[in-house]
Design an enzyme around this catalytic site. Structure first.
Site: not given
Ligand SMILES: NC(=O)c1ccc[n+]([C@@H]2O[C@H](COP(=O)([O-])OP(=O)(O)OC[C@H]3O[C@@H](n4cnc5c(N)ncnc54)[C@H](OP(=O)(O)O)[C@@H]3O)[C@@H](O)[C@H]2O)c1
Length: 317
Positions: A16, A11-13, A164-167, A137, A108-110, A141, A180
């Site tokens: 997080v 999920g490098h794009r 993590p909390t809200n990012l 969801y 996530s906190s959810c 998790k 968000h």
């Molecule tokens: N954002 C927040 O506020 C927040 C808060 C708490 C926890 N988190 C947790 O942190 C984690 C990452 O969140 P994020 O906000 O970074 O999400 P994000 O920005 O939506 O990025 C998710 C990444 O997952 C990859 N992905 C999705 N479906 C995939 C699949 N089927 N196979 C391979 N890769 C896949 C995507 O890759 P591509 O770009 O290549 O499609 C994307 O880069 C999650 O578990 C989330 O619950 C996030």
């Protein structure tokens, strides 16, 4: 981890994964493996197995997930449940089968019950009903945490789970249809300033309390945990400090330099009155957040200004 450790950032794009990749590169890690979801769909078990068998990463950071706001979660619960269970199950199983020595699973906190006492403690997990709008969801998790813990019991795998909390931060989703609260307020306030508007309208009463962690702080915490933490169960990652949406909006107004007024539309839903993580377990482990909210908003706004015309497409949200 030394600088030659082979690390797969899944999920490098994303918000997080991107922060983790930048941090690892900055720290001189030279053996990082990445794949976009079109190169490797982690829902595909045989593709995931083949990837792990070929690459043999030593460390895995699982930041790939189908992530979305309330609307997406309530419209597509089947997809949120299935995709996230498949991503977690395939990655965790392949990691164990290919001798990965450490895996960090991000949740996530959810995952915590809707009515759990605030601040949210790790012990609250599975003690009550979840928030219905993102239950599918959250269950995926929770299943991922249970997978890590079960693999630890059965195979001795050193797999850990951080919640993590809200990012917020650079590369966040600034699309007003799915973003968000913090990036949405930043964009709205910026646009009001550009348009010379008198007011910015904000959904809800402004009284709910929320906590925000900069994604670079989360990346710092993840690297710390990979080196220093090895326990089952969820571990909260946050600042331990919250503020009202009104105070957040005032801070953003100040950073953006908007001179008009904030208008709160109390007829719109507020959501839960307070959402704050108890981070005492993380503090005991030896990590605390470093980036202050004001400073984090300033640098995020700077990034936004530099990328306003080329904001990344976030269609999957
Ligand atoms: N954002 C927040 O506020 C927040 C808060 C708490 C926890 N988190 C947790 O942190 C984690 C990452 O969140 P994020 O906000 O970074 O999400 P994000 O920005 O939506 O990025 C998710 C990444 O997952 C990859 N992905 C999705 N479906 C995939 C699949 N089927 N196979 C391979 N890769 C896949 C995507 O890759 P591509 O770009 O290549 O499609 C994307 O880069 C999650 O578990 C989330 O619950 C996030």
């Amino acid at each position: 981890m030394d600088r030659t450790t082979k690390i797969y950032v899944a999920g490098h794009r994303g918000l997080v994964g991107g922060a983790l990749l930048r941090r690892l590169k900055r720290d001189g890690f030279e053996n990082i493996v990445t794949r976009t979801s079109s190169e490797l769909d982690l829902r595909d078990q045989s593709a995931t197995r083949a990837f792990f068998a070929q690459e043999k990463p030593e460390v895995v950071i699982l930041a790939a997930a189908r992530v979305g706001g309330i609307l997406a979660n309530s419209q597509y619960p089947a997809q949120f449940l299935l995709d996230n269970i498949q991503i977690a199950a395939n990655t965790i199983e392949a990691a164990q089968q290919n001798g990965v020595r450490k895996l960090l699973n991000l949740g996530s906190s959810c995952i915590y019950p809707k009515l759990a006492a605030q601040p949210l403690r790790e012990e609250a997990l599975l003690t009550g009903p979840l928030e219905p709008t993102n239950r599918a969801y959250a269950i995926a998790k929770i299943a991922a945490i249970e997978m890590c813990d079960s693999f630890r019991i059965q195979y001795g795998s050193d797999f850990i789970s951080a919640m993590p909390t809200n990012l917020y931060g650079p590369f966040d989703n600034f699309d007003l249809n799915g973003s968000h609260v913090l990036p949405a307020l930043l964009r709205k306030t910026h646009e009001a300033k550009k348009a010379g508007a008198d007011t910015v309208e904000i959904w809800g009463s402004g009284t709910p309390l929320r906590e925000f962690l900069h994604c670079d702080d989360l990346a710092d915490a993840c690297l710390f945990l990979l080196d220093n933490f090895s326990e089952p169960g969820p571990l909260n990652v946050g600042t331990g400090v919250d503020l009202s949406i009104r105070d957040l909006a005032e801070m953003i107004k100040d950073v953006v330099g908007f001179e008009g007024k904030l208008r709160f539309d109390a007829s719109k839903p507020d959501g839960t009155p307070r959402k704050l993580m108890d981070v005492s377990r993380l503090a005991e482990a030896g990590w605390t957040a470093k980036i202050g909210l004001r400073e984090g908003i300033e640098t995020t706004y700077q990034w936004f200004l530099e990328h306003e015309n080329e904001l990344p497409e976030r269609a999957h949200r």
